[in-house]
Each structure stands twice: as C-alpha cells, then as structure tokens.
Scaffold this motif. Structure first.
Motif, short mmCIF file in Angstrom:
data_model
loop_
_atom_site.label_atom_id
_atom_site.label_comp_id
_atom_site.label_asym_id
_atom_site.label_seq_id
_atom_site.Cartn_x
_atom_site.Cartn_y
_atom_site.Cartn_z
N TRP A 1 -3.57 -25.68 -4.88
CA TRP A 1 -3.05 -24.60 -5.52
C TRP A 1 -3.74 -23.56 -6.18
CZ3 TRP A 1 -2.47 -22.55 -10.47
CH2 TRP A 1 -1.51 -21.89 -11.01
N LEU A 2 -4.73 -23.80 -6.78
CA LEU A 2 -5.77 -22.58 -7.22
C LEU A 2 -6.21 -21.84 -6.11
CD1 LEU A 2 -8.08 -24.59 -9.70
CD2 LEU A 2 -6.02 -23.03 -10.28
N ARG A 3 -6.32 -22.38 -4.66
CA ARG A 3 -6.67 -21.59 -3.78
C ARG A 3 -5.55 -20.82 -3.32
NH1 ARG A 3 -11.00 -23.04 -0.51
NH2 ARG A 3 -9.61 -23.27 1.52
N GLY A 4 -4.34 -21.00 -3.20
CA GLY A 4 -3.23 -20.42 -2.51
C GLY A 4 -1.83 -20.50 -3.16
N GLY A 5 -1.74 -20.60 -4.47
CA GLY A 5 -0.55 -21.02 -5.27
C GLY A 5 0.04 -19.38 -5.61
N THR A 6 -0.71 -18.30 -5.56
CA THR A 6 -0.23 -17.00 -5.94
C THR A 6 -0.36 -16.12 -4.85
OG1 THR A 6 -2.36 -16.49 -6.86
CG2 THR A 6 -0.55 -17.30 -8.39
#
Length: 422
Positions: free
Chosen positions: A379-384
C-alpha cells in the motif's frame, strides 16, 4: 727697641704657620669623616652614584640584580592576547565505497590542498566552520559536468547509530558510483567505524549539536548540502533522510525517479491557523513578509542548482536564525518559504517521504515490528496517486518513516519479495 722690632717681625710668620697647621688639621678631619661616612653608606647610596659619578662594576651589578632576573632565568616576553580561540575542526576524508552498521571514528588528517573533487573517492579539504563552508560550497559548480553520470546524495540527519543500516546496505549494494552518502550525527557520538565495504564507511561529516524544533536543524541540513556539493560534482540530487527512514523501492527505481525528474520534491503551502501563519514573526519583515511565509515537511529532495542557492543564502536564512524562535520551527518553514520566494514553480509541492499524521500530536505515528506487513508495504508503494513530470502515477513515495529498530527484521525478510532488493 731693636728687640721689640725683631719680635714683631717674627709674629706674622708664627701666626701664618699656626693658621696653616690649623687648616691642615681641619682638612684632615673632614677627609677622614668623609671617608668613614662614604664607607658605611655605600650600600644604600649605590642608586644615587649613577647620577653623579660612574658606579663601580659591583655597584652596577647590584643595581641590575634588583631590577630584573638574569637572562638565563627570565621568562620570554609574550604579547598580550585575549581568550584562546577554539581550534578549527577539519572534516574527515570522505571516500565512496559501496555497500552493516554505521558509526563514527577518529577523523583522518585533512587532504592536501588541491585534492581532487568530483570523483567517488574525493575528500573535502575545508574547515568545518559554517561560514567558510557555505562560502566554499556556494562557489561549487551548479551543474553536473556534461556527459557525466548523475549521482544521488543521501543525506542522513541522525543522532547516532543508524538502526536500519543493514537494510540500506542491501539497497545500495551493487550500485557503486551512482550514489554518495553523508551522515550528520550528534558530535558526542563515538560509535565504532563500520567495515570498509560498508556504504557508510567514513561518511560522517563534521557535525554540531541539533535540537528538535530549533534553527540548528536547518543549520545541519545546510551543512549536509554544503559537504555534498563540495565533495562530488556529480551529485545531482540531494535527499534528506533520518535514522527511522526506509526505502520502499530498489535503487535503480529511486535513482531514475530522482535524476530524471523535472521538479524538486519539497512541500510549500500556505496554511492558516496557529501551526501555519501563526508561527510567522513580524520582525522578519520586510525581508520575509507574511504573504511569503510557507510551511512544509523538512524531508526534501533538491536538485543541484537549488541546493547551491540554499547554501549561498545570506539574505533569508540570517533572518530565520535571528527571529524564528519560540514555537516557530524553522525546519518546517525555512526551505518552504525560501522555495516560494526564489523558485516557486520548481517544486512539486509534495514530499517523497510517507509519514502518518493521522493520530495527531507534534510527532507522526511510529511503527513497530508487528505493523510491518506485506500488505502494508504494498500500500505504501502504490496506494496513492500523484503527478510526476506531468503524468499521473502511483509511485509517489520513495521512502517512509518512522519505523522502530525492532521492525528491521521484517523489512529484511520482505524486501526481496516486495521491494525488489536484498
């Protein structure tokens, strides 16, 4: 009559003789008395003899002996001087081996004048005094030499040990010549030096004490930038990190993202309220006005021209250093305000470091070992989503913080599977 005449004639002769004898006796008495007085008083009248008669050699020596000690025992005269100035600290030699722990050791001697700059094994031969350091760094080249491979300078602002060093070692491994590392620690830190194969070997710069929320935080950031500018002319991007930072992607991804970016990554926004505009100090005007005041995270990525502008700044930083005190937090306002004034269009107005402020308070949330999971890292790598060079992307954060040391084992386990290295 004849006898009387004879007697009268002889009187003057006798009188004269008596007078001469009396005069001679008187002169003898005076001379004798003078000699007695002179002999008894010679030891007290020696200083006066020079005023009238040349003193004897013994008298002269007696006078000299009372005025000053012999040359053999007299301490050498030294000019009057104020308090001794502290000795200048010279930076350690900085070498660039590639990638286990990080610490500091005694600094080696400074390099000879004219030492090479711009290569991976260069050294900084300047005094650690901040004013001189900034002046030298301001004159460093503002562009990477044409045709050269650009490097990323990783600037670690830490207290002492770097708990996540084993993870960073795996991140740097195999990419020698494409990065530089600089560490600013507490000056009292005296941990052991890592091995020569470490990315952190002899990478500690001369440091000074840093206090949270104090302008000394910005001073340390400028010190890191200055050393990185001087040490290697191939350093094209400058990333500020802490001991609780971790990388979220492999080195090639991070390097490409940074050196190919058309913008710098630094938050700079106008925030109403006590934690934004409320921190502005009116005495900063007219150099820094309330309309120019900005806020943002201290964790930045700068390009070389902007880094050079920051170390060369003798207009705005002195105002911050003088007036940004007492609930001002210069580390959250100096660079955002400086960017807004000098290069407002250059910033992406976002940070590359993810932090969690959702829990409130003056500090972001901290994460322990059990909170580091595969799903969380993904999620940190591609959650936004965000914008990169004018295009929408889900690669917005290259780094994250604040992770406690006990989370290291989880990162080492998940890095090969999730982050592509190790």
């Amino acid at each position: 009559m004849g006898g009387m005449a004879t007697a009268a004639a002889s009187c003057p002769v006798r009188t004269k003789l008596l007078l001469c004898a009396a005069l001679g006796f008187a002169l003898g008495v005076v001379a004798t008395a003078s000699l007695l007085v002179s002999s008894s008083a010679s030891s007290y009248t020696a200083p006066l003899q020079g005023l009238f008669l040349p003193p004897s050699a013994a008298a002269a020596n007696a006078v000299q002996g009372r005025q000053q000690p012999p040359a053999s025992t007299r301490p050498p005269q030294q000019p009057e001087q104020g308090p001794a100035e502290p000795a200048m600290v010279r930076p350690a030699q900085l070498s660039e081996p590639p990638p286990v722990g990080i610490s500091a050791s005694a600094s080696p001697p400074p390099p000879a004048a004219g030492a090479s700059r711009g290569g991976g094994n260069s050294s900084i031969g300047v005094d650690a005094d901040d004013e001189e350091l900034m002046a030298r760094a301001a004159s460093a080249p503002r562009e990477v030499p044409a045709g050269a491979a650009s490097k990323v300078a990783f600037l670690f602002l830490v207290r002492g040990d770097l708990p996540m060093a084993p993870l960073w070692e795996k991140f740097f491994h195999g990419h020698r010549g494409r990065y530089s590392v600089y560490l600013h620690t507490d000056p009292a830190f005296n941990g052991s030096e890592p091995s020569e194969t470490s990315a952190f070997y002899r990478r500690r710069i001369p440091s000074k004490e840093v206090k949270w929320g104090h302008v000394s935080m910005v001073e340390a950031e400028r010190r890191l930038l200055a050393h990185a500018l001087l040490d290697d002319h191939y350093n094209a991007r400058f990333v500020l990190l802490s001991e609780s930072h971790v990388p979220l992607f492999d080195f090639p991804t991070v390097h490409s993202y940074l050196v190919n970016s058309t913008q710098v990554y630094l938050e700079s926004y106008d925030q109403p309220g006590a934690t934004g505009r409320g921190r502005y100090k009116r005495r900063m005007s007219p150099v820094v006005t309330a309309d120019q005041w900005r806020k943002g995270s201290q964790w930045f990525d700068l390009d070389r021209p902007l880094a050079a502008d920051v170390v060369a700044d003798r207009v705005y930083f002195p105002v911050f250093r003088r007036f940004c005190r007492r609930n001002c937090y210069a580390d959250e306002h100096y660079l955002p305000t400086f960017l807004n004034i000098r290069r407002p269009s250059a910033g992406a107005n976002r940070s590359l470091t993810w932090v969690d402020w959702s829990r409130g308070g003056p500090h972001p949330a901290r994460f322990t070992r059990m909170e580091v999971t595969v799903d969380f890292l993904r999620w940190l790598r591609g959650g936004t989503t965000c914008t990169y060079n004018g295009r929408t992307t889900d690669v917005c954060f290259l780094f994250a913080r604040k992770f406690l040391p006990n989370s290291l084992t989880r990162f080492l386990r998940f890095a090969p599977k999730v982050m592509g290295f190790g």
